[in-house]
Design an enzyme around this catalytic site. Structure first.
Site, PDB file in Angstrom:
ATOM      1  N   THR A 121       0.807  -1.220   0.000  1.00  0.00           N
ATOM      2  CA  THR A 121       0.000   0.000   0.000  1.00  0.00           C
ATOM      3  C   THR A 121       0.838   1.267   0.000  1.00  0.00           C
ATOM      4  OG1 THR A 121      -1.706  -1.183   1.205  1.00  0.00           O
ATOM      5  CG2 THR A 121      -1.807   1.193   1.301  1.00  0.00           C
ATOM      6  N   ASP A 139       0.870  -6.996   5.218  1.00  0.00           N
ATOM      7  CA  ASP A 139       0.246  -8.300   5.488  1.00  0.00           C
ATOM      8  C   ASP A 139       1.252  -9.402   5.820  1.00  0.00           C
ATOM      9  OD1 ASP A 139      -2.163  -7.085   5.073  1.00  0.00           O
ATOM     10  OD2 ASP A 139      -2.545  -7.983   3.103  1.00  0.00           O
TER      11      ASP A 139
HETATM   12  N1  ASP Z   1      -2.448  -5.881   1.150  1.00  0.00           N
HETATM   13  C1  ASP Z   1      -1.371  -4.952   1.396  1.00  0.00           C
HETATM   14  C2  ASP Z   1      -0.065  -5.728   1.377  1.00  0.00           C
HETATM   15  O1  ASP Z   1       0.267  -6.377   2.332  1.00  0.00           O
HETATM   16  C3  ASP Z   1      -1.566  -4.247   2.680  1.00  0.00           C
HETATM   17  C4  ASP Z   1      -0.441  -3.282   3.008  1.00  0.00           C
HETATM   18  O2  ASP Z   1       0.354  -2.901   2.192  1.00  0.00           O
HETATM   19  O3  ASP Z   1      -0.370  -2.882   4.146  1.00  0.00           O
HETATM   20  O4  ASP Z   1       0.618  -5.690   0.399  1.00  0.00           O
END
Ligand code: ASP
Length: 342
Positions: free
Chosen positions: A15, A92
């Site tokens: 993100t 994640d």
């Molecule tokens: N789904 C994203 C990832 O882990 C969440 C984040 O970046 O915090 O890549």
């Protein structure tokens, strides 16, 4: 004039590296070479920044041992050029990656700081700017003797710096997304960055080891678990090691079918490691009748390992021991890089 510290920022995805596309309104990864455009404050840090973006940044759900290998090899190959490293990564699976790199890069004497964010850097209330700026400061920090203040793989998120292999993601939405349940933070950021914990001390040269063996299964206990469903996992040809996530201080039901599967697996040379589902505290095999079966039959205690550290340590131990089960068990029963209190 003093020379500014040099920090390499490695962008893997997640993100943090996203902005709103003005045409479509959806989140897309931005070109990391443009990082100063999105965070002009970086220009005011007394740090020389170099950026490296993986050609195809990913959501961290896509991360696997190949990615760990590439990240660790990159740090290893550019180790002498930089004072510290910041790895931008989706939150994640960040705790898995940070744990994995701690085993891949033993002898580390410079900071490798993972960070990311819950909101993209291109959004108004982003946590990404603070996370990135402070992670860079930590990666550049030196103690009074001129040595790097942090000499290990760590995660910086929402004002706290944690040892990477002691950390778990605990929230899908709070800015305080991580916790290190069994080790106090290495540092807390307020007006100053307070280095409250002790960084890991290691002697010897930096060594790169990336041949992880992922032939590992993880079984989380729940009341009513059906061993018929899980029986195929206890197949030594495919599964070299099984991690059991048990209750409390390492307890499990005395189910006959489970005991039979486990005994025959252990007798065929399988490795079994017992970790707890609880986020704090530790496994104490033999404390209760419901864990003494493990103690008597050669199941190893995982003490206070997080699940993330247990999985990556097992892959490391299997790879490093290359079929020598006794050696793998020796690795599993000691602290390799500060991941466990035995
Ligand atoms: N789904 C994203 C990832 O882990 C969440 C984040 O970046 O915090 O890549």
């Amino acid at each position: 004039m003093a020379i500014n510290p040099q920090v390499l920022i490695i962008y893997t995805g997640g993100t943090i590296g996203m902005v709103n596309d003005p045409l479509t309104g959806s989140l897309t990864a931005f070109d990391f070479g443009d990082v100063y455009k999105h965070i002009p404050e970086l220009g005011r840090l007394h740090v020389e920044l170099t950026t490296y973006a993986f050609p195809h940044p990913v959501d961290s759900s896509e991360i696997n041992p190949e990615w760990w290998k590439e990240m660790a090899t990159l740090v290893y190959s550019r180790y002498n050029e930089f004072d510290g490293f910041v790895i931008l990564h989706g939150s994640d699976t960040m705790a898995f990656s940070a744990s994995a790199l701690s085993f891949m890069l033993q002898g580390l004497k410079k900071p490798v700081i993972f960070t990311g964010s819950q909101l993209p850097i291109g959004t108004i209330r982003t946590d990404g700017k603070e996370n990135l700026i402070t992670a860079i400061e930590i990666a550049a920090a030196k103690d009074e003797t001129g040595d790097p203040t942090i000499r290990e793989v760590a995660i910086y998120f929402e004002y706290s710096l944690y040892r990477g292999n002691r950390t778990s993601k605990v929230s899908a939405s709070s800015f305080e997304a991580f916790r290190s349940p069994n080790l106090r933070p290495l540092a807390v950021a307020g007006v100053h960055i307070d280095y409250t914990g002790e960084t890991f001390k290691t002697s010897g040269e930096l060594e790169l080891f990336t041949d992880f063996d992922p032939s590992v299964a993880l079984i989380k206990f729940f009341p009513g678990i059906s061993w018929e469903i899980y029986a195929s996992i206890f197949n030594i040809q495919k599964t070299k090691a099984i991690i059991l996530e048990t209750y409390g201080s390492g307890n499990a039901p005395s189910d006959r079918h489970f005991h039979e599967l486990l005994l025959s697996y252990l007798q065929s040379g399988g490795i079994v490691l017992n970790i707890t589902q609880c986020s704090t505290g530790r496994v104490e095999q033999g404390k209760y009748e419901t864990s003494s079966f493990f103690e008597k039959n050669g199941v190893l205690s995982g003490y206070d390992l997080t699940t993330e550290a247990a999985v990556t340590k097992m892959m490391y131990a299997l790879g490093k021991s290359a079929g020598n089960t006794t050696f793998a068990k020796e690795i599993l029963q000691k602290s390799v890089c500060g991941e466990v209190t035995c």
